[in-house]
Design a protein around this motif. Sequence first.
Motif, PDB file in Angstrom:
ATOM      1  N   THR A   1       0.871  -1.180   0.000  1.00  0.00           N
ATOM      2  CA  THR A   1       0.000   0.000   0.000  1.00  0.00           C
ATOM      3  C   THR A   1       0.906   1.227   0.000  1.00  0.00           C
ATOM      4  OG1 THR A   1      -1.535  -1.290   1.323  1.00  0.00           O
ATOM      5  CG2 THR A   1      -1.915   1.071   1.243  1.00  0.00           C
ATOM      6  N   PRO A   2       0.581   2.245  -0.846  1.00  0.00           N
ATOM      7  CA  PRO A   2       1.486   3.398  -0.948  1.00  0.00           C
ATOM      8  C   PRO A   2       1.754   4.107   0.380  1.00  0.00           C
ATOM      9  CG  PRO A   2      -0.203   3.473  -2.665  1.00  0.00           C
ATOM     10  CD  PRO A   2      -0.552   2.334  -1.761  1.00  0.00           C
TER      11      PRO A   2
ATOM     12  N   ALA B   1      -4.328   3.588   0.557  1.00  0.00           N
ATOM     13  CA  ALA B   1      -4.505   3.259  -0.858  1.00  0.00           C
ATOM     14  C   ALA B   1      -4.611   4.512  -1.715  1.00  0.00           C
ATOM     15  CB  ALA B   1      -5.739   2.383  -1.039  1.00  0.00           C
ATOM     16  N   ASP B   2      -5.249   5.569  -1.184  1.00  0.00           N
ATOM     17  CA  ASP B   2      -5.355   6.806  -1.969  1.00  0.00           C
ATOM     18  C   ASP B   2      -5.318   8.027  -1.047  1.00  0.00           C
ATOM     19  OD1 ASP B   2      -7.924   7.246  -0.910  1.00  0.00           O
ATOM     20  OD2 ASP B   2      -8.879   6.129  -2.536  1.00  0.00           O
TER      21      ASP B   2
ATOM     22  N   LEU C   1      -8.146   8.440   1.700  1.00  0.00           N
ATOM     23  CA  LEU C   1      -7.937   7.560   2.854  1.00  0.00           C
ATOM     24  C   LEU C   1      -6.729   8.008   3.665  1.00  0.00           C
ATOM     25  CD1 LEU C   1      -8.693   4.040   1.301  1.00  0.00           C
ATOM     26  CD2 LEU C   1     -10.104   5.321   2.925  1.00  0.00           C
TER      27      LEU C   1
ATOM     28  N   GLU D   1       4.428  -4.728   4.873  1.00  0.00           N
ATOM     29  CA  GLU D   1       3.837  -6.042   4.594  1.00  0.00           C
ATOM     30  C   GLU D   1       4.767  -7.169   5.054  1.00  0.00           C
ATOM     31  OE1 GLU D   1       3.828  -3.415   2.589  1.00  0.00           O
ATOM     32  OE2 GLU D   1       1.692  -3.052   2.247  1.00  0.00           O
TER      33      GLU D   1
ATOM     34  N   ARG E   1      -8.716  -4.000   2.347  1.00  0.00           N
ATOM     35  CA  ARG E   1      -7.504  -3.564   1.634  1.00  0.00           C
ATOM     36  C   ARG E   1      -7.666  -3.736   0.130  1.00  0.00           C
ATOM     37  NH1 ARG E   1      -5.502  -5.877   6.274  1.00  0.00           N
ATOM     38  NH2 ARG E   1      -5.395  -7.926   5.305  1.00  0.00           N
TER      39      ARG E   1
ATOM     40  N   ALA F   1     -10.048  -1.050  -1.246  1.00  0.00           N
ATOM     41  CA  ALA F   1      -9.416   0.275  -1.266  1.00  0.00           C
ATOM     42  C   ALA F   1      -8.427   0.375  -2.428  1.00  0.00           C
ATOM     43  CB  ALA F   1      -8.706   0.541   0.061  1.00  0.00           C
ATOM     44  N   GLN F   2      -7.656  -0.689  -2.642  1.00  0.00           N
ATOM     45  CA  GLN F   2      -6.688  -0.700  -3.749  1.00  0.00           C
ATOM     46  C   GLN F   2      -7.417  -0.647  -5.090  1.00  0.00           C
ATOM     47  OE1 GLN F   2      -3.303  -0.853  -3.521  1.00  0.00           O
ATOM     48  NE2 GLN F   2      -2.674  -2.089  -1.775  1.00  0.00           N
TER      49      GLN F   2
ATOM     50  N   ALA G   1      -8.803   2.802  -5.674  1.00  0.00           N
ATOM     51  CA  ALA G   1      -7.719   3.737  -6.015  1.00  0.00           C
ATOM     52  C   ALA G   1      -7.281   3.536  -7.463  1.00  0.00           C
ATOM     53  CB  ALA G   1      -6.535   3.540  -5.059  1.00  0.00           C
TER      54      ALA G   1
ATOM     55  N   ARG H   1      -7.554   6.296 -10.485  1.00  0.00           N
ATOM     56  CA  ARG H   1      -6.377   6.677 -11.276  1.00  0.00           C
ATOM     57  C   ARG H   1      -6.676   6.548 -12.761  1.00  0.00           C
ATOM     58  NH1 ARG H   1      -3.322   4.131  -7.332  1.00  0.00           N
ATOM     59  NH2 ARG H   1      -3.318   2.168  -8.506  1.00  0.00           N
TER      60      ARG H   1
END
Lengths: 95, 332
Positions: A6-7, A30-31, A34, B109, B311, B314-315, B318, B322
Amino acid sequence: MSTPTTPLWEVFIRSRTGLAHKHVGSLHAADATLAVQAARDLYTRRGEGNSVWVVPSSAITASDPNDKGMMFDPADSKVYRHPTFYEVPDEVGHM
Amino acid sequence: MYAQSLNQQVEGTTAPEDAEAAARFQARVDAEERIEPNDWMPAAYRRTLVRQISQHAHSEIVGMLPEGNWITRAPSLRRKAALIAKVQDECGHGMYLYAAAETLGVTREQLVDELLAGKAKYSSIFNYPTLTWADIGAIGWLVDGAAIMNQIPLCRCSFGPYSRAMIRVCKEESFHQRQGYEIMLTLARGTAAQKVMAQDALNRWWWPCLMMFGPPDAQSQHSDASTRWKIKRFSNDALRQKFVDATVPQAHFLGLTLPDPALRFNEATSHWEFGEIDWTEFKQVLAGNGPCNRDRMAARRAAHTSGDWVREAAQAYAAKERARSAAAAGAA
Ligand SMILES: [Fe+2]
Ligand SMILES: [Fe+2]
């Protein structure tokens, strides 16, 4: 079992006293939306600020620690950039 | 905290390193300069810090479990609000610490996976159960009290991100300890049954708390490097003694007794002398055989797995956003 990464975001908070936004730490999100919410939860639980900036860590360009001398030492010898270098007679008063 | 009791072996240097860089590094440490992530550092310093900081982070996260056990059963709204705030702080401490470890070149992670795989250690103290409400008081007072003793010197640790994280953490810890002591005080001044409950909690938590400081100095042979690198400022025994000296009078104020018949005040040294610690128990708990080790790991794994979809969502969102803004930029 490994999860996609996750960034990472850098978090800046403006304290209530109205000073500049100050770096307080980093977090993963994630963005950007958030990231702002997570920053609120993580860094302002006790009224630490009233404004949050988040910046993708990957967007930061930093100076190279190996260049520290070249970058910052020259300022050490330039005393004439400071007000105390100059002599003003006491009679002139505060300046 | 917790880091200290676990981080016993400092990695030996494997490859010969740039001796000149190493000398410069040590000179900076000796001059009390902070080492920052992009600065040159010995590989063993980096490995030691990754392990210590990540163990510390894991401890904060696993440490939410014993207290979380009582959130729904807190005796009043005031106590419940305080307990939720405390547990939320512990989560925050875990986040600050993971972030500090990541500056050394590991990913979040990776660290989480190591914990869930059972490869990483966390503080032994969180493998004990919280049987009654008084345990919440005892944890705040004693466990957080011991953590504070340990974390205050870490605020001056030579590694910048760790020391900054510790400064934030220490600012928050004081409330944790005070709310715990207030719970103990209320119980100690309550009904006879409440006082018994407070005494029982103290009896069960006292010795495990003394173990939090790690093995006796005579047995922790590898702290030399950590001391030289100014990661560690006080020995295990010195910190343990500080904790005992601070805590015994607090217990007496509560009208409770410490579960140690050997405890006595030495007038000459002005220290409280205490009995023998059962290091076999400590080793057993660290080896995975404490009362709650399996429960704690199962709870962490369950929490992680049930958060998977969040997770992923959310990914995915995103990525979609984008793609949308890329398309919009292309159309304009
Ligand atoms: Fe904590
Ligand atoms: Fe705490």
